[in-house]
Design an enzyme around this catalytic site. Structure first.
Site, PDB file in Angstrom:
ATOM      1  CB  SER A 143      -0.844  -0.004   1.227  1.00 55.27           C
ATOM      2  OG  SER A 143      -1.554   1.166   1.724  1.00 55.27           O
ATOM      3  CE1 TYR A 156      -5.130  -1.777   4.521  1.00 49.64           C
ATOM      4  CE2 TYR A 156      -3.649   0.440   3.958  1.00 49.64           C
ATOM      5  CZ  TYR A 156      -4.278  -0.802   3.734  1.00 49.64           C
ATOM      6  OH  TYR A 156      -4.647  -0.947   2.267  1.00 49.64           O
TER       7      TYR A 156
HETATM    8  P1  NDP Z   1     -11.843  -5.094  -1.262  1.00 55.92           P
HETATM    9  O1  NDP Z   1     -12.394  -4.389   0.114  1.00 55.92           O
HETATM   10  O2  NDP Z   1     -12.461  -4.929  -2.535  1.00 55.92           O
HETATM   11  O3  NDP Z   1     -11.206  -6.585  -1.392  1.00 55.92           O
HETATM   12  C1  NDP Z   1     -10.596  -7.052  -0.329  1.00 55.92           C
HETATM   13  C2  NDP Z   1     -10.873  -8.643  -0.213  1.00 55.92           C
HETATM   14  O4  NDP Z   1     -10.056  -9.078   0.664  1.00 55.92           O
HETATM   15  C3  NDP Z   1     -12.079  -9.101  -0.693  1.00 55.92           C
HETATM   16  O5  NDP Z   1     -12.277  -9.900  -1.790  1.00 55.92           O
HETATM   17  C4  NDP Z   1     -12.212  -9.958   0.510  1.00 55.92           C
HETATM   18  O6  NDP Z   1     -13.125 -11.266   0.359  1.00 55.92           O
HETATM   19  C5  NDP Z   1     -10.800 -10.331   1.077  1.00 55.92           C
HETATM   20  N1  NDP Z   1     -10.801 -10.852   2.468  1.00 55.92           N
HETATM   21  C6  NDP Z   1     -10.901  -9.939   3.659  1.00 55.92           C
HETATM   22  N2  NDP Z   1     -10.559 -10.584   4.591  1.00 55.92           N
HETATM   23  C7  NDP Z   1     -10.421 -11.907   4.274  1.00 55.92           C
HETATM   24  C8  NDP Z   1     -10.186 -13.280   4.828  1.00 55.92           C
HETATM   25  N3  NDP Z   1     -10.292 -13.207   6.243  1.00 55.92           N
HETATM   26  N4  NDP Z   1     -10.225 -14.434   4.113  1.00 55.92           N
HETATM   27  C9  NDP Z   1     -10.182 -14.202   2.847  1.00 55.92           C
HETATM   28  N5  NDP Z   1     -10.240 -13.146   2.172  1.00 55.92           N
HETATM   29  C10 NDP Z   1     -10.458 -12.056   2.830  1.00 55.92           C
HETATM   30  O7  NDP Z   1     -10.508  -4.233  -1.191  1.00 55.92           O
HETATM   31  P2  NDP Z   1      -9.275  -3.734  -2.364  1.00 55.92           P
HETATM   32  O8  NDP Z   1      -9.518  -4.445  -3.326  1.00 55.92           O
HETATM   33  O9  NDP Z   1      -9.246  -2.319  -2.183  1.00 55.92           O
HETATM   34  O10 NDP Z   1      -8.006  -4.419  -1.341  1.00 55.92           O
HETATM   35  C11 NDP Z   1      -7.112  -5.414  -1.897  1.00 55.92           C
HETATM   36  C12 NDP Z   1      -6.138  -5.185  -1.307  1.00 55.92           C
HETATM   37  O11 NDP Z   1      -5.573  -4.108  -2.020  1.00 55.92           O
HETATM   38  C13 NDP Z   1      -5.817  -5.109   0.086  1.00 55.92           C
HETATM   39  O12 NDP Z   1      -4.589  -5.899   0.701  1.00 55.92           O
HETATM   40  C14 NDP Z   1      -5.693  -3.592   0.331  1.00 55.92           C
HETATM   41  O13 NDP Z   1      -5.213  -3.380   1.732  1.00 55.92           O
HETATM   42  C15 NDP Z   1      -4.797  -3.396  -0.725  1.00 55.92           C
HETATM   43  N6  NDP Z   1      -4.821  -1.990  -1.070  1.00 55.92           N
HETATM   44  C16 NDP Z   1      -5.886  -1.077  -1.441  1.00 55.92           C
HETATM   45  C17 NDP Z   1      -5.748   0.167  -1.998  1.00 55.92           C
HETATM   46  C18 NDP Z   1      -6.992   0.659  -2.380  1.00 55.92           C
HETATM   47  O14 NDP Z   1      -6.955   1.805  -2.607  1.00 55.92           O
HETATM   48  N7  NDP Z   1      -8.095   0.176  -2.554  1.00 55.92           N
HETATM   49  C19 NDP Z   1      -4.554   0.743  -1.777  1.00 55.92           C
HETATM   50  C20 NDP Z   1      -3.624   0.091  -1.238  1.00 55.92           C
HETATM   51  C21 NDP Z   1      -3.789  -1.267  -0.946  1.00 55.92           C
HETATM   52  P3  NDP Z   1     -14.575 -11.485   0.963  1.00 55.92           P
HETATM   53  O15 NDP Z   1     -15.096 -10.316   0.523  1.00 55.92           O
HETATM   54  O16 NDP Z   1     -14.937 -12.765   0.538  1.00 55.92           O
HETATM   55  O17 NDP Z   1     -14.074 -11.436   2.472  1.00 55.92           O
END
Ligand code: NDP
Length: 253
Positions: A143, A156
């Site tokens: 991130s 985070y």
């Molecule tokens: P979303 O909330 O769209 O996606 C997060 C995903 O993580 C979901 O698909 C969710 O699946 C899964 N998830 C969460 N907890 C669990 C768990 N315990 N077990 C399995 N799956 C899990 O967010 P983003 O697409 O934005 O985030 C994806 C990654 O990118 C993350 O690591 C985030 O920190 C990182 N990121 C995002 C940024 C942004 O601006 N969006 C910036 C920087 C980093 P389910 O719904 O099935 O639980």
């Protein structure tokens, strides 16, 4: 050079947002994608969508990445059903936005377990298959908070800083096994995660537009290319790197 036909990729949190963006890139390049999330319906819908758009059959497997047992079952099932494992994207992540003095121990642990310990558990579970195959690619999602701090995100930021160092450790350990391990550091991307941030962090939307040279939020589709590059032969001599995909956000002082 970028062809992924015959390769199998697990993407944790691949059922939406950045993970699904990466999944589309990998499937279009020919990989068989395993969507691994908690929400079964969301994962099945994502796998069906991938199958339709790429013509490649995708698989959905339920997992809780904070559970060692669940992660081991995920890798075992992916290997059983797809016959191999070549690529792992450690993308699942959450945030709990509170200043350090208001964050409970349980909340701290939940964020660290989901964002950082999960990458350890999944990478360790994937390693034997990659070692046996003589090659592998692991992509860990960091991130901007792998670089910067933020008062509203202590756990985070700690988890995402840790992801970069964990990436370097695995790259060092597994280089001789021909397994490349790299981190991708997204800027501000329009997903469910940041839709809630826009409500909770005052002025965020305006700040992102002002500070990002590209003058826009990123989209999940912005991650198609980096996923393919870091999963393909084109990146065979790149390991331990942390690559920003941020429209230039992090170059601003
Ligand atoms: P979303 O909330 O769209 O996606 C997060 C995903 O993580 C979901 O698909 C969710 O699946 C899964 N998830 C969460 N907890 C669990 C768990 N315990 N077990 C399995 N799956 C899990 O967010 P983003 O697409 O934005 O985030 C994806 C990654 O990118 C993350 O690591 C985030 O920190 C990182 N990121 C995002 C940024 C942004 O601006 N969006 C910036 C920087 C980093 P389910 O719904 O099935 O639980």
């Amino acid at each position: 050079m970028f062809d992924l036909h015959g390769r199998v990729a697990i993407i944790t949190g691949g059922n939406g947002g950045i993970g699904l963006g990466m999944a589309h890139g990998l499937a279009a390049a020919g990989a068989r994608v395993v969507i691994a999330g908690r929400n079964r319906d969301k994962s099945l819908a994502a796998a069906a969508q991938l199958g339709r758009s790429s013509g490649n059959d995708a698989l959905a497997i339920e997992v809780d990445v904070t559970s060692e047992k669940s992660v081991e079952q995920l890798v075992e099932r992916a290997r059983d059903e797809c016959g191999r494992l070549d690529i792992l994207v450690n993308n699942a992540g959450i945030n709990i936005r509170k200043p350090p003095q208001d964050l409970s121990h349980a909340e701290w642990t939940q964020v660290l377990d989901t964002n950082l310990t999960s990458a350890f558990l999944c990478s360790r579970a994937a390693y034997p298959a990659m070692k046996a195959a003589g090659a592998g690619k692991i992509i860990n999602i960091g991130s901007m908070m792998s670089i910067f701090g933020a008062g509203f995100a202590p756990a985070y930021a700690a988890s995402k800083g840790g992801i970069v160092q964990f990436t370097k450790a695995c790259a060092s350990a597994w280089g001789r096994d021909n397994i490349q391990v790299n981190a991708v550091l997204p800027g501000w991307i329009d997903t469910d995660l940041t839709r809630s941030a826009r409500k909770e962090v005052e002025g965020l939307h305006e700040n992102v537009l002002r500070r990002t040279p590209a003058a826009r939020w990123g989209e999940p589709g912005d991650f198609n290319g980096i996923a393919v590059f870091l999963s393909s032969k084109a990146s065979d001599f790149i390991t331990g790197a942390a690559i920003t995909v941020d429209g230039g956000y992090s170059i601003q002082g």
